[in-house]
Design a protein around this motif. Structure first.
Motif, PDB file in Angstrom:
ATOM      1  N   TYR A   7       0.875  -1.165   0.000  1.00 31.90           N
ATOM      2  CA  TYR A   7       0.000   0.000   0.000  1.00 31.90           C
ATOM      3  C   TYR A   7       0.918   1.222   0.000  1.00 31.90           C
ATOM      4  O   TYR A   7       1.485   1.577   1.034  1.00 31.90           O
ATOM      5  N   LEU A   8       1.120   1.797  -1.174  1.00 30.20           N
ATOM      6  CA  LEU A   8       2.044   2.918  -1.313  1.00 30.20           C
ATOM      7  C   LEU A   8       1.304   4.214  -1.040  1.00 30.20           C
ATOM      8  O   LEU A   8       0.226   4.453  -1.583  1.00 30.20           O
ATOM      9  N   VAL A   9       1.918   5.059  -0.215  1.00 36.83           N
ATOM     10  CA  VAL A   9       1.275   6.295   0.211  1.00 36.83           C
ATOM     11  C   VAL A   9       2.288   7.428   0.148  1.00 36.83           C
ATOM     12  O   VAL A   9       3.402   7.297   0.679  1.00 36.83           O
ATOM     13  N   ARG A  10       1.891   8.511  -0.490  1.00 40.42           N
ATOM     14  CA  ARG A  10       2.676   9.724  -0.354  1.00 40.42           C
ATOM     15  C   ARG A  10       2.266  10.361   0.970  1.00 40.42           C
ATOM     16  O   ARG A  10       1.086  10.375   1.327  1.00 40.42           O
ATOM     17  N   HIS A  11       3.207  10.864   1.726  1.00 37.32           N
ATOM     18  CA  HIS A  11       2.940  11.515   3.004  1.00 37.32           C
ATOM     19  C   HIS A  11       1.837  12.566   2.879  1.00 37.32           C
ATOM     20  O   HIS A  11       1.532  13.037   1.785  1.00 37.32           O
ATOM     21  N   GLY A  12       1.262  12.969   4.007  1.00 40.91           N
ATOM     22  CA  GLY A  12       0.264  14.031   4.013  1.00 40.91           C
ATOM     23  C   GLY A  12       0.881  15.370   3.632  1.00 40.91           C
ATOM     24  O   GLY A  12       2.111  15.529   3.608  1.00 40.91           O
ATOM     25  N   VAL A 127       5.034   4.483   3.492  1.00 40.35           N
ATOM     26  CA  VAL A 127       4.788   5.932   3.511  1.00 40.35           C
ATOM     27  C   VAL A 127       6.055   6.600   3.006  1.00 40.35           C
ATOM     28  O   VAL A 127       7.091   6.577   3.660  1.00 40.35           O
ATOM     29  N   THR A 128       5.938   7.190   1.837  1.00 41.24           N
ATOM     30  CA  THR A 128       7.120   7.708   1.167  1.00 41.24           C
ATOM     31  C   THR A 128       6.793   9.037   0.484  1.00 41.24           C
ATOM     32  O   THR A 128       6.037   9.848   1.023  1.00 41.24           O
ATOM     33  N   HIS A 129       7.331   9.248  -0.692  1.00 36.45           N
ATOM     34  CA  HIS A 129       7.219  10.512  -1.407  1.00 36.45           C
ATOM     35  C   HIS A 129       6.789  10.232  -2.842  1.00 36.45           C
ATOM     36  O   HIS A 129       6.764   9.086  -3.284  1.00 36.45           O
ATOM     37  N   ALA A 130       6.461  11.276  -3.575  1.00 38.60           N
ATOM     38  CA  ALA A 130       5.917  11.109  -4.923  1.00 38.60           C
ATOM     39  C   ALA A 130       6.866  10.327  -5.842  1.00 38.60           C
ATOM     40  O   ALA A 130       6.417   9.452  -6.588  1.00 38.60           O
ATOM     41  N   TYR A 131       8.157  10.619  -5.796  1.00 34.27           N
ATOM     42  CA  TYR A 131       9.077   9.991  -6.742  1.00 34.27           C
ATOM     43  C   TYR A 131       9.263   8.495  -6.477  1.00 34.27           C
ATOM     44  O   TYR A 131       9.227   7.701  -7.420  1.00 34.27           O
ATOM     45  N   PRO A 132       9.454   8.052  -5.229  1.00 36.66           N
ATOM     46  CA  PRO A 132       9.526   6.602  -5.007  1.00 36.66           C
ATOM     47  C   PRO A 132       8.232   5.875  -5.376  1.00 36.66           C
ATOM     48  O   PRO A 132       8.285   4.754  -5.895  1.00 36.66           O
ATOM     49  N   VAL A 133       7.069   6.504  -5.125  1.00 34.32           N
ATOM     50  CA  VAL A 133       5.811   5.874  -5.557  1.00 34.32           C
ATOM     51  C   VAL A 133       5.833   5.712  -7.073  1.00 34.32           C
ATOM     52  O   VAL A 133       5.549   4.629  -7.603  1.00 34.32           O
ATOM     53  N   LEU A 151       4.395  10.102 -13.866  1.00 32.38           N
ATOM     54  CA  LEU A 151       3.535   9.533 -12.825  1.00 32.38           C
ATOM     55  C   LEU A 151       3.601  10.422 -11.588  1.00 32.38           C
ATOM     56  O   LEU A 151       4.649  10.559 -10.973  1.00 32.38           O
ATOM     57  N   ASP A 152       2.498  11.012 -11.234  1.00 33.19           N
ATOM     58  CA  ASP A 152       2.446  11.891 -10.074  1.00 33.19           C
ATOM     59  C   ASP A 152       1.382  11.365  -9.122  1.00 33.19           C
ATOM     60  O   ASP A 152       0.477  10.642  -9.535  1.00 33.19           O
ATOM     61  N   CYS A 153       1.490  11.712  -7.871  1.00 33.03           N
ATOM     62  CA  CYS A 153       0.473  11.275  -6.915  1.00 33.03           C
ATOM     63  C   CYS A 153       0.256  12.360  -5.866  1.00 33.03           C
ATOM     64  O   CYS A 153       1.149  13.126  -5.554  1.00 33.03           O
ATOM     65  N   GLY A 154      -0.966  12.404  -5.366  1.00 30.72           N
ATOM     66  CA  GLY A 154      -1.344  13.399  -4.372  1.00 30.72           C
ATOM     67  C   GLY A 154      -0.951  12.988  -2.966  1.00 30.72           C
ATOM     68  O   GLY A 154      -0.640  11.822  -2.702  1.00 30.72           O
ATOM     69  N   ASN A 155      -0.993  13.952  -2.080  1.00 28.09           N
ATOM     70  CA  ASN A 155      -0.722  13.678  -0.671  1.00 28.09           C
ATOM     71  C   ASN A 155      -1.777  12.731  -0.115  1.00 28.09           C
ATOM     72  O   ASN A 155      -2.977  12.926  -0.333  1.00 28.09           O
ATOM     73  N   ALA A 156      -1.327  11.699   0.590  1.00 28.21           N
ATOM     74  CA  ALA A 156      -2.175  10.690   1.224  1.00 28.21           C
ATOM     75  C   ALA A 156      -3.018   9.911   0.227  1.00 28.21           C
ATOM     76  O   ALA A 156      -3.985   9.266   0.602  1.00 28.21           O
ATOM     77  N   ALA A 157      -2.636   9.938  -1.051  1.00 28.49           N
ATOM     78  CA  ALA A 157      -3.297   9.105  -2.059  1.00 28.49           C
ATOM     79  C   ALA A 157      -2.801   7.672  -1.894  1.00 28.49           C
ATOM     80  O   ALA A 157      -1.683   7.432  -1.451  1.00 28.49           O
ATOM     81  N   LEU A 158      -3.653   6.724  -2.253  1.00 25.68           N
ATOM     82  CA  LEU A 158      -3.342   5.307  -2.066  1.00 25.68           C
ATOM     83  C   LEU A 158      -3.093   4.627  -3.406  1.00 25.68           C
ATOM     84  O   LEU A 158      -3.892   4.741  -4.338  1.00 25.68           O
ATOM     85  N   THR A 159      -1.974   3.928  -3.479  1.00 25.04           N
ATOM     86  CA  THR A 159      -1.631   3.084  -4.618  1.00 25.04           C
ATOM     87  C   THR A 159      -1.382   1.687  -4.069  1.00 25.04           C
ATOM     88  O   THR A 159      -0.729   1.535  -3.035  1.00 25.04           O
ATOM     89  N   VAL A 160      -1.907   0.677  -4.747  1.00 26.85           N
ATOM     90  CA  VAL A 160      -1.746  -0.704  -4.263  1.00 26.85           C
ATOM     91  C   VAL A 160      -1.126  -1.541  -5.369  1.00 26.85           C
ATOM     92  O   VAL A 160      -1.605  -1.553  -6.502  1.00 26.85           O
TER      93      VAL A 160
END
Length: 195
Positions: A7-12, A127-133, A151-160
């Motif tokens: 469960y990959l998460v960019r920090h809040g 719980v990591t940052h946009a680039y590692p996700v 590939l970009d992701c929002g804060n507290a967005a969930l990737t599985v």
């Protein structure tokens, strides 16, 4: 067949000093509530304060889950293309060969540690940052290395992502923000119209 559920998460959302804002704390708590029904074994987090604080908030909603630091989750540029797309020239301006090599080394360590099947069924939050996700998603899709740039992701967005022995990784969901109310979605992105 055992599955490693990541469960990959960019920090809040965080301020300019890297500390979680009130919005970032709310985002992390709401994600914790969403994941509370999943049998999470471990919440791994980057050593940076915004990720550490997000992981601690998540962990408070996940009884029995260990909260641990993983150096490989640190914010880093995982790949610098040999030929930089013109639109990204400013982003890479000033990166030297040593910085590029260090980022590539961390990216390889990240993949080696987390992007592979486990011997037993596991459910791990990273719980990591946009680039590692982006790098882990790119890896799961077996896309060219430079593809992480789009590939970009929002804060507290969930990737599985799920990893199973003998099978290609499965991208289950990417950048899901359905656990966040409208005012907490799309933070961490640049300006623009969002759905």
């Amino acid at each position: 067949m055992a599955t490693r559920h990541l469960y990959l998460v960019r920090h809040g959302a965080a301020d300019a000093f890297g500390e979680l804002t009130e919005a970032g704390r709310r985002q992390s708590a709401l994600l914790g509530e969403r994941l509370a029904g999943v049998p999470i074994d471990t919440v791994w987090h980057s050593p940076l304060p915004r990720a550490t604080a997000s992981a601690e908030i998540l962990g408070a909603h996940l009884p029995g889950a260990a909260v641990r630091e993983a150096a490989e989750l640190v914010d880093h540029v995982p790949h610098v293309p040999d030929e930089i797309p013109p639109a990204w020239a400013g982003f890479f301006d000033g990166y030297d060969a040593a910085e590029a090599a260090a980022g590539a080394r961390i990216a390889a360590e990240l993949v080696e540690r987390f992007a592979r099947p486990a011997d037993t069924e596991t459910h791990e939050v990273l719980v990591t940052h946009a680039y590692p996700v982006a790098w882990l998603v790119r890896h799961a899709l077996d896309a060219p290395p430079a593809r992480w740039l789009g590939l970009d992701c929002g804060n507290a967005a969930l990737t599985v992502i799920e990893h199973r022995t003998g099978l290609a990784p499965t991208l289950v969901v990417y950048n899901d923000m359905s656990h966040l109310p409208a005012e907490l979605r799309w933070t961490g992105f640049g300006p623009g119209a969002r759905p």
